[in-house]
Enzyme design. Structure first.
Site, PDB file in Angstrom:
ATOM      1  N   SER A 123       0.821  -1.221   0.000  1.00  0.00           N
ATOM      2  CA  SER A 123       0.000   0.000   0.000  1.00  0.00           C
ATOM      3  C   SER A 123       0.853   1.269   0.000  1.00  0.00           C
ATOM      4  O   SER A 123       0.326   2.382  -0.078  1.00  0.00           O
ATOM      5  CB  SER A 123      -0.921   0.023   1.231  1.00  0.00           C
ATOM      6  N   GLU A 143       1.257  -6.945   3.012  1.00  0.00           N
ATOM      7  CA  GLU A 143       1.086  -5.814   3.927  1.00  0.00           C
ATOM      8  C   GLU A 143       1.181  -6.341   5.351  1.00  0.00           C
ATOM      9  O   GLU A 143       1.122  -7.541   5.586  1.00  0.00           O
ATOM     10  CB  GLU A 143      -0.254  -5.094   3.708  1.00  0.00           C
ATOM     11  N   THR A 193      15.769   2.207   2.714  1.00  0.00           N
ATOM     12  CA  THR A 193      16.948   2.951   3.173  1.00  0.00           C
ATOM     13  C   THR A 193      16.899   3.088   4.694  1.00  0.00           C
ATOM     14  O   THR A 193      15.908   2.730   5.326  1.00  0.00           O
ATOM     15  CB  THR A 193      16.998   4.349   2.527  1.00  0.00           C
ATOM     16  N   HIS A 229      13.534  15.986   0.134  1.00  0.00           N
ATOM     17  CA  HIS A 229      12.497  14.953  -0.038  1.00  0.00           C
ATOM     18  C   HIS A 229      11.184  15.427   0.565  1.00  0.00           C
ATOM     19  O   HIS A 229      11.147  16.369   1.359  1.00  0.00           O
ATOM     20  CB  HIS A 229      12.911  13.643   0.650  1.00  0.00           C
ATOM     21  N   LYS A 282       9.172  11.443   4.524  1.00  0.00           N
ATOM     22  CA  LYS A 282      10.407  10.641   4.606  1.00  0.00           C
ATOM     23  C   LYS A 282      10.914  10.590   6.044  1.00  0.00           C
ATOM     24  O   LYS A 282      10.978  11.618   6.718  1.00  0.00           O
ATOM     25  CB  LYS A 282      11.490  11.197   3.670  1.00  0.00           C
TER      26      LYS A 282
HETATM   27  N1  LIG Z   1      16.073   2.796  -3.414  1.00  0.00           N
HETATM   28  C1  LIG Z   1      15.211   3.605  -4.056  1.00  0.00           C
HETATM   29  O1  LIG Z   1      15.310   3.856  -5.281  1.00  0.00           O
HETATM   30  C2  LIG Z   1      14.093   4.205  -3.272  1.00  0.00           C
HETATM   31  C3  LIG Z   1      13.982   3.915  -1.947  1.00  0.00           C
HETATM   32  N2  LIG Z   1      12.902   4.347  -1.235  1.00  0.00           N
HETATM   33  C4  LIG Z   1      12.829   3.857   0.139  1.00  0.00           C
HETATM   34  O2  LIG Z   1      11.773   2.898   0.207  1.00  0.00           O
HETATM   35  C5  LIG Z   1      11.195   2.914   1.507  1.00  0.00           C
HETATM   36  C6  LIG Z   1       9.685   3.077   1.390  1.00  0.00           C
HETATM   37  O3  LIG Z   1       9.389   4.342   0.834  1.00  0.00           O
HETATM   38  P1  LIG Z   1       7.877   4.781   0.546  1.00  0.00           P
HETATM   39  O4  LIG Z   1       7.224   3.811  -0.365  1.00  0.00           O
HETATM   40  O5  LIG Z   1       7.926   6.216   0.179  1.00  0.00           O
HETATM   41  O6  LIG Z   1       7.263   4.628   2.022  1.00  0.00           O
HETATM   42  P2  LIG Z   1       5.749   4.346   2.452  1.00  0.00           P
HETATM   43  O7  LIG Z   1       5.693   4.705   3.904  1.00  0.00           O
HETATM   44  O8  LIG Z   1       4.802   4.966   1.502  1.00  0.00           O
HETATM   45  O9  LIG Z   1       5.604   2.762   2.309  1.00  0.00           O
HETATM   46  C7  LIG Z   1       6.245   1.850   3.152  1.00  0.00           C
HETATM   47  C8  LIG Z   1       5.435   0.576   3.176  1.00  0.00           C
HETATM   48  O10 LIG Z   1       6.115  -0.397   3.972  1.00  0.00           O
HETATM   49  C9  LIG Z   1       5.229  -0.873   4.971  1.00  0.00           C
HETATM   50  N3  LIG Z   1       5.960  -1.198   6.204  1.00  0.00           N
HETATM   51  C10 LIG Z   1       6.679  -0.364   6.971  1.00  0.00           C
HETATM   52  N4  LIG Z   1       7.154  -1.004   8.034  1.00  0.00           N
HETATM   53  C11 LIG Z   1       6.711  -2.272   7.939  1.00  0.00           C
HETATM   54  C12 LIG Z   1       6.855  -3.430   8.744  1.00  0.00           C
HETATM   55  N5  LIG Z   1       7.597  -3.391   9.880  1.00  0.00           N
HETATM   56  N6  LIG Z   1       6.276  -4.576   8.325  1.00  0.00           N
HETATM   57  C13 LIG Z   1       5.566  -4.618   7.182  1.00  0.00           C
HETATM   58  N7  LIG Z   1       5.374  -3.545   6.383  1.00  0.00           N
HETATM   59  C14 LIG Z   1       5.952  -2.394   6.764  1.00  0.00           C
HETATM   60  C15 LIG Z   1       4.276   0.272   5.220  1.00  0.00           C
HETATM   61  O11 LIG Z   1       3.107  -0.202   5.841  1.00  0.00           O
HETATM   62  P3  LIG Z   1       2.325   0.779   6.867  1.00  0.00           P
HETATM   63  O12 LIG Z   1       1.751   1.862   6.020  1.00  0.00           O
HETATM   64  O13 LIG Z   1       1.310  -0.130   7.471  1.00  0.00           O
HETATM   65  O14 LIG Z   1       3.356   1.271   7.826  1.00  0.00           O
HETATM   66  C16 LIG Z   1       4.052   0.783   3.806  1.00  0.00           C
HETATM   67  O15 LIG Z   1       3.114  -0.013   3.123  1.00  0.00           O
HETATM   68  C17 LIG Z   1      11.920   4.014   2.273  1.00  0.00           C
HETATM   69  O16 LIG Z   1      12.973   3.434   3.021  1.00  0.00           O
HETATM   70  C18 LIG Z   1      12.480   4.903   1.157  1.00  0.00           C
HETATM   71  O17 LIG Z   1      13.606   5.632   1.557  1.00  0.00           O
HETATM   72  C19 LIG Z   1      11.926   5.087  -1.796  1.00  0.00           C
HETATM   73  C20 LIG Z   1      11.991   5.436  -3.112  1.00  0.00           C
HETATM   74  C21 LIG Z   1      13.094   5.030  -3.965  1.00  0.00           C
HETATM   75  O1  LIG Z   2      12.093   8.075   0.568  1.00  0.00           O
HETATM   76  C1  LIG Z   2      12.083   8.410  -0.644  1.00  0.00           C
HETATM   77  O2  LIG Z   2      11.079   8.896  -1.179  1.00  0.00           O
HETATM   78  C2  LIG Z   2      13.298   8.178  -1.431  1.00  0.00           C
HETATM   79  N1  LIG Z   2      14.253   7.496  -0.883  1.00  0.00           N
HETATM   80  C3  LIG Z   2      15.480   7.118  -1.474  1.00  0.00           C
HETATM   81  C4  LIG Z   2      16.620   7.723  -0.686  1.00  0.00           C
HETATM   82  O3  LIG Z   2      16.606   7.635   0.554  1.00  0.00           O
HETATM   83  O4  LIG Z   2      17.538   8.258  -1.286  1.00  0.00           O
HETATM   84  C5  LIG Z   2      15.526   7.371  -2.954  1.00  0.00           C
HETATM   85  C6  LIG Z   2      14.755   8.563  -3.443  1.00  0.00           C
HETATM   86  O5  LIG Z   2      15.501   9.708  -3.225  1.00  0.00           O
HETATM   87  C7  LIG Z   2      13.371   8.656  -2.829  1.00  0.00           C
END
Ligand SMILES: NC(=O)C1=CN([C@@H]2O[C@H](COP(=O)(O)OP(=O)(O)OC[C@H]3O[C@@H](n4cnc5c(N)ncnc54)[C@H](OP(=O)(O)O)[C@@H]3O)[C@@H](O)[C@H]2O)C=CC1
Ligand SMILES: O=C(O)C1=N[C@H](C(=O)O)C[C@H](O)C1
Length: 278
Positions: A21, A45, A111, A166, A170
């Site tokens: 989600s 989830e 991350t 960001h 974040k």
């Molecule tokens: N490497 C890359 O290119 C990128 C990395 N990222 C990283 O990805 C991660 C997620 O980002 P984003 O999608 O924006 O975050 P969101 O908060 O939108 O989504 C995170 C998801 O993970 C779930 N989650 C969190 N903790 C747990 C847990 N302990 N057990 C099960 N599910 C869990 C959340 O559920 P719930 O809502 O129930 O907490 C939610 O569905 C971050 O660390 C971000 O920095 C993001 C974009 C690009």
């Molecule tokens: O949390 C985000 O949104 C993102 N996380 C990654 C990061 O920690 O660098 C990648 C991107 O910048 C988006």
């Protein structure tokens, strides 16, 4: 035909998406459903989430996708050839154990890991391929190489600062991308980032120490992700910049990594390996 039989006979690699989600979870699911190179076989989830039991396509406001959101990670991952995981460090460590047991490819975009977490991921990587990058976009991974080169070309009288922005949701800083860029700059200088890193400044900090690498983070609104590596000396500055305007760049990179990993043995890989930049 059951899901398990489909996986055994299906031509396309089956992918499970964790954090279904989330901002990245939904983007990944949308792109996998559109893909002719991969199949969605699971959407995870956490227990208690109100999407559990619902069709993921409908939960996201679209057409049925034929995959129900589940909190049963063991069963879902057992059906997968790859798990794409953009969640949080604690969750990713749990998924890494299950993915290693299933001998599936684990693509990690999460991350904010501590050193002890990275040691656990290294242990999981001895059983199956792990592909992890703080940023899965082509542009940032090219910028990493440029940063390394510029840092190597410019002497210590050029100060290095990494500035990132960001969205307001974040939770970690510096961003994973900022750390990748900082590590590349340190490598260019022939050093480890841990020895050069200056964290966020506040108060009477004293003058800047030569040779260090500084980090600053801005959080606000809906900024997808912006990174500057600033090289500053007396009379001039060089700024290397990446601007992300669409999370699809990260999701496309992660799906590409999941496919690339299909014929790889156990080990830890990154996007430079996937993109052939090493
Ligand atoms: N490497 C890359 O290119 C990128 C990395 N990222 C990283 O990805 C991660 C997620 O980002 P984003 O999608 O924006 O975050 P969101 O908060 O939108 O989504 C995170 C998801 O993970 C779930 N989650 C969190 N903790 C747990 C847990 N302990 N057990 C099960 N599910 C869990 C959340 O559920 P719930 O809502 O129930 O907490 C939610 O569905 C971050 O660390 C971000 O920095 C993001 C974009 C690009
Ligand atoms: O949390 C985000 O949104 C993102 N996380 C990654 C990061 O920690 O660098 C990648 C991107 O910048 C988006």
């Amino acid at each position: 035909m059951s899901d398990v039989e489909q996986t055994a006979t299906g031509d396309l690699p089956g992918i499970v998406v964790t954090g279904a989600s989330g901002r990245m979870g939904q983007m990944l699911i949308r792109l996998i459903l559109e893909s002719d190179q991969a199949r969605l076989v699971g959407a995870l989830e956490r227990t208690g989430h109100d999407w559990i039991g619902r069709d993921i396509g409908e939960a996201m406001g679209g057409q049925p996708a034929g995959v129900q959101v589940t909190d049963d990670a063991v069963s879902a991952i057992a059906r997968a050839q790859a798990v794409i995981d953009f969640t949080a460090p604690a969750a990713t460590l749990g998924f890494a154990e299950l993915t290693a047991q299933a001998r599936a490819v684990h693509v990690i975009g999460t991350t904010g890991f501590e050193d002890a977490d990275l040691a656990q991921l290294a242990a999981a990587g001895r059983h199956a391929p792990i592909i992890r990058a703080g940023n899965m976009s082509l542009g940032v991974n090219l910028l990493v190489g440029l940063t390394r080169k510029v840092a190597a070309a410019l002497g210590e009288d050029w100060d290095i600062e990494v500035v990132e922005a960001h969205h307001r949701h974040k939770v970690d800083a510096p961003s994973g991308t900022a750390l990748m860029l900082g590590e590349a700059a340190a490598e260019g200088r022939g050093a480890a980032l841990a020895d050069l890193r200056t964290p966020a400044r506040e108060g009477i900090t004293g003058a800047r120490e030569a040779g260090t690498i500084g980090f600053s983070a801005i959080r606000g609104g809906d900024v997808v992700g912006e990174h500057d590596v600033i090289f500053a000396t007396e009379g001039e500055r060089v700024v290397l910049r990446h601007l992300a305007t669409d999370r699809a760049i990260f999701a496309r990179g992660a799906i590409r990594a999941a496919l690339w990993g299909q014929d790889k043995g156990p080990g830890e890989y990154d996007m430079a390996d996937v993109l052939g930049l090493n």
